[in-house]
Scaffold this motif. Sequence first.
Motif, PDB file in Angstrom:
ATOM      1  N   UNK A 149       0.827  -1.212   0.000  1.00 31.36           N
ATOM      2  CA  UNK A 149       0.000   0.000   0.000  1.00 31.36           C
ATOM      3  C   UNK A 149       0.858   1.257   0.000  1.00 31.36           C
ATOM      4  N   UNK A 150       1.960   1.212   0.729  1.00 34.56           N
ATOM      5  CA  UNK A 150       2.856   2.369   0.765  1.00 34.56           C
ATOM      6  C   UNK A 150       3.498   2.561  -0.612  1.00 34.56           C
ATOM      7  N   UNK A 151       3.856   1.453  -1.254  1.00 34.52           N
ATOM      8  CA  UNK A 151       4.462   1.544  -2.599  1.00 34.52           C
ATOM      9  C   UNK A 151       3.455   2.094  -3.612  1.00 34.52           C
ATOM     10  N   UNK A 153       0.908   4.097  -2.744  1.00 33.76           N
ATOM     11  CA  UNK A 153       0.315   5.337  -2.246  1.00 33.76           C
ATOM     12  C   UNK A 153       1.089   6.560  -2.696  1.00 33.76           C
ATOM     13  N   UNK A 154       0.365   7.658  -2.901  1.00 34.90           N
ATOM     14  CA  UNK A 154       1.041   8.899  -3.308  1.00 34.90           C
ATOM     15  C   UNK A 154       0.252  10.115  -2.829  1.00 34.90           C
ATOM     16  N   UNK A 155      -0.463   9.967  -1.695  1.00 28.68           N
ATOM     17  CA  UNK A 155      -1.205  11.135  -1.219  1.00 28.68           C
ATOM     18  C   UNK A 155      -0.247  12.155  -0.608  1.00 28.68           C
ATOM     19  N   UNK A 156       0.831  11.652   0.006  1.00 29.90           N
ATOM     20  CA  UNK A 156       1.865  12.560   0.535  1.00 29.90           C
ATOM     21  C   UNK A 156       3.197  11.816   0.447  1.00 29.90           C
ATOM     22  N   UNK A 157       4.230  12.505  -0.008  1.00 30.68           N
ATOM     23  CA  UNK A 157       5.544  11.847  -0.141  1.00 30.68           C
ATOM     24  C   UNK A 157       6.053  11.390   1.223  1.00 30.68           C
ATOM     25  N   UNK A 158       5.651  12.116   2.281  1.00 29.87           N
ATOM     26  CA  UNK A 158       6.204  11.746   3.598  1.00 29.87           C
ATOM     27  C   UNK A 158       5.751  10.352   4.071  1.00 29.87           C
ATOM     28  N   UNK A 159       4.659   9.844   3.517  1.00 30.75           N
ATOM     29  CA  UNK A 159       4.246   8.488   3.883  1.00 30.75           C
ATOM     30  C   UNK A 159       5.201   7.447   3.288  1.00 30.75           C
ATOM     31  N   UNK A 162      11.792   7.423   3.438  1.00 26.84           N
ATOM     32  CA  UNK A 162      12.504   6.749   4.526  1.00 26.84           C
ATOM     33  C   UNK A 162      12.081   5.315   4.752  1.00 26.84           C
ATOM     34  N   UNK A 163      11.047   4.864   4.030  1.00 29.52           N
ATOM     35  CA  UNK A 163      10.580   3.488   4.220  1.00 29.52           C
ATOM     36  C   UNK A 163      11.050   2.560   3.105  1.00 29.52           C
TER      37      UNK A 163
END
Length: 439
Positions: A149-151, A153-159, A162-163
């Motif tokens: 989901x993080x890969x 996701x693009x609602x905010x770069x900060x999510x 660093x991960x």
Amino acid sequence: MTNEKKPYEELLGNLDNLLAPCLAQDWPNLPVDRAEGVYVYGRDGRKYIDFLCGFGACNVGHNHPEVIQAAQDQMQKMVHTAIGVTNYEPLLYLADELGKIMPGSADVFFFGNSGAEAVEGAIKLARYSTQRRGIVSFIGGFHGRGIGGTSAGSSKAKYRTGHGPLLPEFYFAEFPYPYRSKTPEDLESCSQAALADLNRLFEYIVEPQDLAAFLVEPIQGEGGYIFPPQSWLKELRNICDKYGILLIFDEVQTGFGRTGEWFAADVYDVEPDIVAISKAIANGFPLGATAARAEIMKKWGAASHGSTCGGNPVSCAAAVKVIEIIQKENLLENTKTQGLYMTERLNDLKKQASIIGDVRGVGLMVAVEFIKPDTDKEPNSEIVQKILQIALDKGLLLYPCGHWNQTIRLIPALTITQNQIDEGLNIFFESVLEAQKKL
Ligand SMILES: Cc1ncc(COP(=O)(O)O)c(C=O)c1O
């Protein structure tokens, strides 16, 4: 060793040492004691009208007595025994009932615990069943905090930052954002512009026949309550059919009546192949599901996926009751009626508030986007933060969304009455106008 607990207030004062900063430093960390219907009650006894609804998880209202009763009855019998190793009534009742309301024929289920797990399952299922790797998601989308989901996701770069490394073969294309498009009044051009971006992706980066799935929120939630043109979603469906790509709808936020239909897929009349659902499914009890039609799901052979507490009996019993309540209390109808009323009133407010750029909503998925007056729609997150705080002080609980946190979502329980909407909106109006006066 002593069993004596420290006073809550003392622990609260030490929040930064007890909770990860991503929890401790969220806003507002309101100390609450109980919740009922559309209200939450602070530890100080204050009553707040809740226009966030546990991030859209408590659609039939906090602590609906019938949901609590169903959960209690199940708890008396059995809390957890593990799906697969055991099998139990609420699980199969839920699968059967869900099958009747899911969009299209996505009526075979994998049960997990959360939205993130539902999305991870959808990605894995799409790859497994197609034996292809590529996933295309859409700019501004949010798909939970798993690594898939993080890969995506693009609602905010900060999510994402660093991960990494995030997963390979995840691609992005434009999500049509009518209010911020070059042609806000012309939905067709907005849709075409986004499709042109997708075509560029196909021409320059990845060929469509290498894709396992499009992963899309049919209405973006965290990204700012963005309602795409219907023609765009329909064209995604056509592209999927042409190239054998699976269409995954992430309906974690849009599902279970929020839009006045069971699912956003019904609003748009577009049939997904795989659906990720969670949040309101069990009115706050942890539960999520990946749903697909039999032909896809049946490829996911024994032991290829699993979840220890997924499909928990208590959560499943609650979920069966949630479906019954939405039907019995005509909540889809209420959602449509109250949603229209809410957006009408908000449009009146817009006439008095130059800081409001846009009011939009389908059912009770309603949002107000704030801008800096006399600019070209410059996002105004500063004013949003002020409004949120003023509203909270006056007894209304809200939370922002949008890439710049420039939007406030108004998502009360679907059981809300017109008087309760007025109660919340009156505070919202005062808060907006007060914040505007201070400019
Ligand atoms: C569209 C969407 N997908 C996935 C998730 C993740 O759900 P959860 O927080 O239950 O893991 C969310 C949560 O807000 C969401 O809005």
